[in-house]
Design a protein around this motif. Structure first.
Motif, PDB file in Angstrom:
ATOM      1  N   MET A   1       0.848  -1.177   0.000  1.00 26.20           N
ATOM      2  CA  MET A   1       0.000   0.000   0.000  1.00 26.20           C
ATOM      3  C   MET A   1       0.895   1.242   0.000  1.00 26.20           C
ATOM      4  SD  MET A   1      -2.991   1.041   2.661  1.00 26.20           S
ATOM      5  CE  MET A   1      -3.756  -0.499   2.249  1.00 26.20           C
ATOM      6  N   SER A   2       0.598   2.184  -0.884  1.00 26.08           N
ATOM      7  CA  SER A   2       1.429   3.384  -0.964  1.00 26.08           C
ATOM      8  C   SER A   2       1.115   4.318   0.204  1.00 26.08           C
ATOM      9  CB  SER A   2       1.188   4.103  -2.286  1.00 26.08           C
ATOM     10  OG  SER A   2      -0.125   4.573  -2.367  1.00 26.08           O
ATOM     11  N   PRO A   3       2.122   5.064   0.645  1.00 25.64           N
ATOM     12  CA  PRO A   3       1.856   6.045   1.714  1.00 25.64           C
ATOM     13  C   PRO A   3       0.799   7.037   1.260  1.00 25.64           C
ATOM     14  CG  PRO A   3       4.218   5.854   1.273  1.00 25.64           C
ATOM     15  CD  PRO A   3       3.499   5.087   0.201  1.00 25.64           C
ATOM     16  N   ILE A   4       0.029   7.515   2.187  1.00 28.46           N
ATOM     17  CA  ILE A   4      -1.057   8.438   1.840  1.00 28.46           C
ATOM     18  C   ILE A   4      -0.529   9.716   1.197  1.00 28.46           C
ATOM     19  CG2 ILE A   4      -1.221   9.566   4.090  1.00 28.46           C
ATOM     20  CD1 ILE A   4      -4.323   9.445   3.673  1.00 28.46           C
ATOM     21  N   ARG A   5       0.670  10.129   1.550  1.00 30.04           N
ATOM     22  CA  ARG A   5       1.183  11.380   0.983  1.00 30.04           C
ATOM     23  C   ARG A   5       1.477  11.262  -0.513  1.00 30.04           C
ATOM     24  NH1 ARG A   5       5.368   9.337   3.914  1.00 30.04           N
ATOM     25  NH2 ARG A   5       7.161   8.752   2.674  1.00 30.04           N
ATOM     26  N   ASP A   6       1.644  10.041  -1.013  1.00 31.34           N
ATOM     27  CA  ASP A   6       1.945   9.826  -2.422  1.00 31.34           C
ATOM     28  C   ASP A   6       0.785   9.219  -3.196  1.00 31.34           C
ATOM     29  OD1 ASP A   6       4.593  10.688  -1.940  1.00 31.34           O
ATOM     30  OD2 ASP A   6       5.176   8.659  -1.350  1.00 31.34           O
ATOM     31  N   ALA A   7      -0.331   8.939  -2.539  1.00 27.45           N
ATOM     32  CA  ALA A   7      -1.439   8.223  -3.173  1.00 27.45           C
ATOM     33  C   ALA A   7      -2.368   9.179  -3.927  1.00 27.45           C
ATOM     34  CB  ALA A   7      -2.225   7.443  -2.130  1.00 27.45           C
ATOM     35  N   ALA A   8      -2.820   8.725  -5.075  1.00 24.28           N
ATOM     36  CA  ALA A   8      -3.756   9.503  -5.890  1.00 24.28           C
ATOM     37  C   ALA A   8      -5.190   9.230  -5.449  1.00 24.28           C
ATOM     38  CB  ALA A   8      -3.586   9.147  -7.363  1.00 24.28           C
ATOM     39  N   VAL A   9      -6.035  10.223  -5.667  1.00 25.23           N
ATOM     40  CA  VAL A   9      -7.443  10.133  -5.290  1.00 25.23           C
ATOM     41  C   VAL A   9      -8.112   8.915  -5.918  1.00 25.23           C
ATOM     42  CG1 VAL A   9      -9.680  11.292  -5.567  1.00 25.23           C
ATOM     43  CG2 VAL A   9      -7.681  12.588  -4.849  1.00 25.23           C
ATOM     44  N   ARG A  10      -7.724   8.549  -7.140  1.00 21.42           N
ATOM     45  CA  ARG A  10      -8.362   7.404  -7.804  1.00 21.42           C
ATOM     46  C   ARG A  10      -8.298   6.148  -6.949  1.00 21.42           C
ATOM     47  NH1 ARG A  10      -3.610   7.445 -10.756  1.00 21.42           N
ATOM     48  NH2 ARG A  10      -4.395   8.409 -12.632  1.00 21.42           N
ATOM     49  N   SER A  11      -7.305   6.052  -6.067  1.00 23.20           N
ATOM     50  CA  SER A  11      -7.182   4.863  -5.220  1.00 23.20           C
ATOM     51  C   SER A  11      -8.252   4.807  -4.134  1.00 23.20           C
ATOM     52  CB  SER A  11      -5.789   4.790  -4.592  1.00 23.20           C
ATOM     53  OG  SER A  11      -5.607   5.829  -3.642  1.00 23.20           O
ATOM     54  N   LEU A  12      -8.968   5.893  -3.905  1.00 21.84           N
ATOM     55  CA  LEU A  12     -10.044   5.920  -2.911  1.00 21.84           C
ATOM     56  C   LEU A  12     -11.393   5.520  -3.503  1.00 21.84           C
ATOM     57  CD1 LEU A  12      -9.379   9.238  -0.930  1.00 21.84           C
ATOM     58  CD2 LEU A  12      -8.726   6.900  -0.308  1.00 21.84           C
ATOM     59  N   ILE A  13     -11.490   5.500  -4.814  1.00 19.16           N
ATOM     60  CA  ILE A  13     -12.771   5.194  -5.463  1.00 19.16           C
ATOM     61  C   ILE A  13     -13.004   3.684  -5.390  1.00 19.16           C
ATOM     62  CG2 ILE A  13     -14.100   5.283  -7.594  1.00 19.16           C
ATOM     63  CD1 ILE A  13     -12.405   7.740  -8.371  1.00 19.16           C
ATOM     64  N   THR A  14     -14.062   3.309  -4.694  1.00 16.44           N
ATOM     65  CA  THR A  14     -14.357   1.888  -4.516  1.00 16.44           C
ATOM     66  C   THR A  14     -15.640   1.457  -5.219  1.00 16.44           C
ATOM     67  OG1 THR A  14     -15.496   2.340  -2.435  1.00 16.44           O
ATOM     68  CG2 THR A  14     -13.144   1.789  -2.298  1.00 16.44           C
ATOM     69  N   ARG A  15     -16.415   2.429  -5.700  1.00 14.93           N
ATOM     70  CA  ARG A  15     -17.670   2.111  -6.382  1.00 14.93           C
ATOM     71  C   ARG A  15     -18.076   3.292  -7.240  1.00 14.93           C
ATOM     72  NH1 ARG A  15     -22.345   2.354  -1.772  1.00 14.93           N
ATOM     73  NH2 ARG A  15     -23.677   3.122  -3.407  1.00 14.93           N
ATOM     74  N   PRO A  16     -18.965   3.059  -8.197  1.00 17.41           N
ATOM     75  CA  PRO A  16     -19.429   4.176  -9.023  1.00 17.41           C
ATOM     76  C   PRO A  16     -20.232   5.165  -8.185  1.00 17.41           C
ATOM     77  CG  PRO A  16     -20.230   2.056  -9.873  1.00 17.41           C
ATOM     78  CD  PRO A  16     -19.550   1.791  -8.574  1.00 17.41           C
ATOM     79  N   PRO A  17     -20.289   6.415  -8.613  1.00 15.06           N
ATOM     80  CA  PRO A  17     -21.096   7.388  -7.871  1.00 15.06           C
ATOM     81  C   PRO A  17     -22.581   7.063  -7.989  1.00 15.06           C
ATOM     82  CG  PRO A  17     -20.349   8.346  -9.927  1.00 15.06           C
ATOM     83  CD  PRO A  17     -19.681   7.001  -9.812  1.00 15.06           C
ATOM     84  N   VAL A  18     -23.336   7.483  -7.008  1.00 16.92           N
ATOM     85  CA  VAL A  18     -24.790   7.356  -7.041  1.00 16.92           C
ATOM     86  C   VAL A  18     -25.341   8.690  -7.529  1.00 16.92           C
ATOM     87  CG1 VAL A  18     -26.867   7.024  -5.645  1.00 16.92           C
ATOM     88  CG2 VAL A  18     -24.820   5.626  -5.212  1.00 16.92           C
ATOM     89  N   PHE A  19     -26.275   8.611  -8.477  1.00 20.45           N
ATOM     90  CA  PHE A  19     -26.897   9.803  -9.044  1.00 20.45           C
ATOM     91  C   PHE A  19     -28.350   9.893  -8.598  1.00 20.45           C
ATOM     92  CE2 PHE A  19     -23.369   8.937 -11.827  1.00 20.45           C
ATOM     93  CZ  PHE A  19     -22.900  10.182 -12.188  1.00 20.45           C
ATOM     94  N   VAL A  20     -28.824  11.124  -8.386  1.00 18.45           N
ATOM     95  CA  VAL A  20     -30.233  11.384  -8.087  1.00 18.45           C
ATOM     96  C   VAL A  20     -30.734  12.424  -9.074  1.00 18.45           C
ATOM     97  CG1 VAL A  20     -30.047  10.774  -5.635  1.00 18.45           C
ATOM     98  CG2 VAL A  20     -29.662  13.142  -6.344  1.00 18.45           C
ATOM     99  N   HIS A  21     -32.041  12.596  -9.117  1.00 20.37           N
ATOM    100  CA  HIS A  21     -32.662  13.527 -10.055  1.00 20.37           C
ATOM    101  C   HIS A  21     -33.044  14.836  -9.367  1.00 20.37           C
ATOM    102  CE1 HIS A  21     -32.916  10.518 -13.213  1.00 20.37           C
ATOM    103  NE2 HIS A  21     -33.215   9.665 -12.257  1.00 20.37           N
ATOM    104  N   LEU A  22     -33.037  15.901 -10.140  1.00 17.89           N
ATOM    105  CA  LEU A  22     -33.399  17.228  -9.632  1.00 17.89           C
ATOM    106  C   LEU A  22     -34.756  17.242  -8.952  1.00 17.89           C
ATOM    107  CD1 LEU A  22     -32.232  19.413 -12.642  1.00 17.89           C
ATOM    108  CD2 LEU A  22     -31.403  19.629 -10.288  1.00 17.89           C
ATOM    109  N   ASP A  23     -35.704  16.492  -9.493  1.00 22.87           N
ATOM    110  CA  ASP A  23     -37.072  16.532  -8.986  1.00 22.87           C
ATOM    111  C   ASP A  23     -37.365  15.483  -7.920  1.00 22.87           C
ATOM    112  OD1 ASP A  23     -37.749  18.740 -10.570  1.00 22.87           O
ATOM    113  OD2 ASP A  23     -38.099  17.446 -12.299  1.00 22.87           O
ATOM    114  N   ASP A  24     -36.366  14.703  -7.516  1.00 22.82           N
ATOM    115  CA  ASP A  24     -36.583  13.755  -6.412  1.00 22.82           C
ATOM    116  C   ASP A  24     -36.950  14.527  -5.151  1.00 22.82           C
ATOM    117  OD1 ASP A  24     -35.902  11.630  -8.036  1.00 22.82           O
ATOM    118  OD2 ASP A  24     -33.958  11.253  -7.080  1.00 22.82           O
ATOM    119  N   SER A  25     -37.887  13.994  -4.390  1.00 19.92           N
ATOM    120  CA  SER A  25     -38.257  14.620  -3.110  1.00 19.92           C
ATOM    121  C   SER A  25     -37.203  14.289  -2.060  1.00 19.92           C
ATOM    122  CB  SER A  25     -39.618  14.100  -2.647  1.00 19.92           C
ATOM    123  OG  SER A  25     -39.505  12.725  -2.268  1.00 19.92           O
ATOM    124  N   LEU A  26     -37.240  15.007  -0.960  1.00 22.83           N
ATOM    125  CA  LEU A  26     -36.326  14.700   0.135  1.00 22.83           C
ATOM    126  C   LEU A  26     -36.554  13.282   0.648  1.00 22.83           C
ATOM    127  CD1 LEU A  26     -35.990  17.930   2.295  1.00 22.83           C
ATOM    128  CD2 LEU A  26     -34.722  17.206   0.278  1.00 22.83           C
TER     129      LEU A  26
END
Length: 133
Positions: free
Chosen positions: A1-26
């Motif tokens: 595992m690379s040290p955190i000071r040298d690690a790229a953000v891509r290494s934190l991505i573990t799943r695709p983002p979740v998307f919601v719609h503008l008109d979704d209610s709370l």
């Protein structure tokens, strides 16, 4: 595992983002957060990029929003800090702290959202790195 000071953000991505719609209610948004076990989601079809988080929901409810009458459009954050996949984790953590945010979309140069990293993701990596030493 690379040290955190040298690690790229891509290494934190573990799943695709979740998307919601503008008109979704709370209520719909809260259901998505629970079902997906997430604290933020990317809002579809927004330019510039929109993000909605648990913190946005809490602010809206404190201001009198209702679960079924208030939409994502009304509460989302529109000025969103984004990271590139090659940004260093430590740099985005600094940006998160400076801007008092907990979630940051990771985007490609053409603006496609490929992930959403959280402060928890960065803390988890920090703990893993610490314990591996």
């Amino acid at each position: 595992m690379s040290p955190i000071r040298d690690a790229a953000v891509r290494s934190l991505i573990t799943r695709p983002p979740v998307f919601v719609h503008l008109d979704d209610s709370l209520r719909q948004l809260a259901t998505t957060f629970v079902e997906e076990s997430i604290g933020a989601a990317v809002v579809r079809n927004t330019n510039p990029l929109g993000l909605v988080s648990e913190r946005d929901v809490m602010r809206a409810l404190a201001d009198g929003a209702t679960l079924d009458q208030t939409s994502v459009r009304e509460i989302m954050t529109e000025e969103v800090e984004v990271a590139a996949p090659t940004d260093l984790i430590i740099d985005i953590v600094d940006r998160m702290v400076d801007n008092e945010i907990r979630h940051m979309p990771v985007t490609t140069p053409d603006g496609a959202v490929i992930g959403l990293v959280s402060a928890r993701d960065a803390l988890t990596r920090l703990a893993e790195t610490w314990h591996a030493q």
